[in-house]
Design a protein around this motif. Sequence first.
Motif, PDB file in Angstrom:
ATOM      1  N   ILE A 117     -74.617  -3.680  55.723  1.00 32.95           N
ATOM      2  CA  ILE A 117     -75.698  -4.034  54.794  1.00 32.95           C
ATOM      3  C   ILE A 117     -75.119  -4.597  53.500  1.00 32.95           C
ATOM      4  O   ILE A 117     -75.540  -5.642  53.008  1.00 32.95           O
ATOM      5  N   ILE A 118     -74.130  -3.895  52.980  1.00 30.87           N
ATOM      6  CA  ILE A 118     -73.567  -4.277  51.686  1.00 30.87           C
ATOM      7  C   ILE A 118     -72.769  -5.579  51.792  1.00 30.87           C
ATOM      8  O   ILE A 118     -72.536  -6.258  50.792  1.00 30.87           O
ATOM      9  N   ALA A 119     -72.392  -5.955  53.016  1.00 31.09           N
ATOM     10  CA  ALA A 119     -71.727  -7.252  53.217  1.00 31.09           C
ATOM     11  C   ALA A 119     -72.617  -8.392  52.731  1.00 31.09           C
ATOM     12  O   ALA A 119     -72.132  -9.475  52.409  1.00 31.09           O
ATOM     13  N   LEU A 120     -73.921  -8.153  52.670  1.00 34.74           N
ATOM     14  CA  LEU A 120     -74.836  -9.198  52.211  1.00 34.74           C
ATOM     15  C   LEU A 120     -75.210  -9.063  50.728  1.00 34.74           C
ATOM     16  O   LEU A 120     -76.086  -9.765  50.241  1.00 34.74           O
ATOM     17  N   ALA A 121     -74.550  -8.145  50.024  1.00 36.76           N
ATOM     18  CA  ALA A 121     -74.910  -7.916  48.614  1.00 36.76           C
ATOM     19  C   ALA A 121     -74.743  -9.176  47.786  1.00 36.76           C
ATOM     20  O   ALA A 121     -73.718  -9.847  47.866  1.00 36.76           O
TER      21      ALA A 121
END
Lengths: 278, 278
Positions: free
Chosen positions: A205-209
């Motif tokens: 998820i945080i890869a898309l931050a």
Amino acid sequence: MKLNIGIIGLGLMGGSFAKAVKKYSIATEVYGYARNEKTKKEIEELNLVDQLVDIKTMKEKCDLIVLAIPVDNIISMLPEFLDIKDKTTIMDLGSTKEFIIKSVPPKIRKNFIAAHPMTGTEKSGPKAAIDNLYEGKTVVLCNLEENENQHVNRAFKVFQEIGMRIVAMDADEHDIHACYMSHLPHAISYSLANTVMGHEDPKSIIALAAGGFKDMSRIAKSSPDMWTDIFKQNRKNLLASIDLFENHMKKVREMIETEDYSSLKEWMKKANTLHEIL
Amino acid sequence: MKLNIGIIGLGLMGGSFAKAVKKYSIATEVYGYARNEKTKKEIEELNLVDQLVDIKTMKEKCDLIVLAIPVDNIISMLPEFLDIKDKTTIMDLGSTKEFIIKSVPPKIRKNFIAAHPMTGTEKSGPKAAIDNLYEGKTVVLCNLEENENQHVNRAFKVFQEIGMRIVAMDADEHDIHACYMSHLPHAISYSLANTVMGHEDPKSIIALAAGGFKDMSRIAKSSPDMWTDIFKQNRKNLLASIDLFENHMKKVREMIETEDYSSLKEWMKKANTLHEIL
């Protein structure tokens, strides 16, 4: 004005204060105090102060002593300064003011400047210190009518010389304002970070931050030791502000649930009015 | 690779896309379409495109047509593109993907690239366009298995040439991730802004704003038109994520209320683990 300045605690706030008074040549000597051996070594390696000393030496040598430690530690250290000289200024940089001021022993109340520089980063410890943390920022000084003039003037001069805008305010008012501007945002940011970290696969998820999440979660990296104390000391205001914020979260949830998109848009437009001020 | 590129909507996303394809010399010609006369004038004054045209001309001239308009408008415009040529690529830059993909007419599904560049600012309109909005950022491309190769390759090349990192993902997964990373943070930021703006004297409070509040409230300045549509299209995920966030807000409130500071500190430490990933 050249002062002997003592700084107790040389993390983000104290270490940056040491760098600032050096940068602007305000200090004759900068003395530091730290308890922890590992921290002392870091302070020396970073050359943050001229000399690390004990509290006794600091009280003898310094015109200005700055408490740059977590707010509960400020309170527990106060009795150590009961015997400071009349002309010695003592000052704290804590994020709460009402509780600290109430805890200052009457004997040294006139010496004690209650200051809150409205600045910081999510980092902590001596390595987090930077020489421009205070420049162009606001410092709130509280209940100055209880201080002696020589100490008020000294505080004003130091903050002005390191490039700060000074605002005077009652401590109770400060604690409400600081709650909205800093303490509530921290509670929210910690909650958002925990929401995402509670997901089964936070990494993907945080890869898309992007900017939105990065900005909203930055202060969730702040020190738990420091922030537990702040939440404790500003408990009453924080609970009240959480309730107000929660009313808005309930409202947005309900407008989405009931698909009341025209009210949702109006509510967003109201939030946009912040733009006119900030 | 030189393409004739048509961009529908030349606000923050579309205008910045126009600037990027010019900067990297990807386009032979950049055609623009806007409905509003005032916007058209702004686009011309800013010299964002080579030519403003109607949809019919765009369909005749362009190899790639980009829909850079609010997500509900993307859906309502789709029927206009039923007669595009087989070799024309059409692409949207919307923040939601599942609902948009479901709305694409089967006849042009193979031409339609569903893209979400994970970038933006709180600003909107042609004047918000900047030439480096996309550089170094991530773009999510969804359900590419439903596209024809020539269109996928074209999209890959364009995004790579403007400096983006490409991530392929199912639309339903994208909508969950985008919810956590962007849609939930927007709901929270709007709530925080409204909490403060609801105070009897927001100006004097905001006078003390520092990094924490500024970061947390920045995206509350985002366009209500755009964001109402996004909340509508990602309603289900947004409601679920608000519930998870609300559990954490209830938890922090309760720990402060009951003065359970050791649990509070542990909870903050969990939030800190975000640091290991971001």
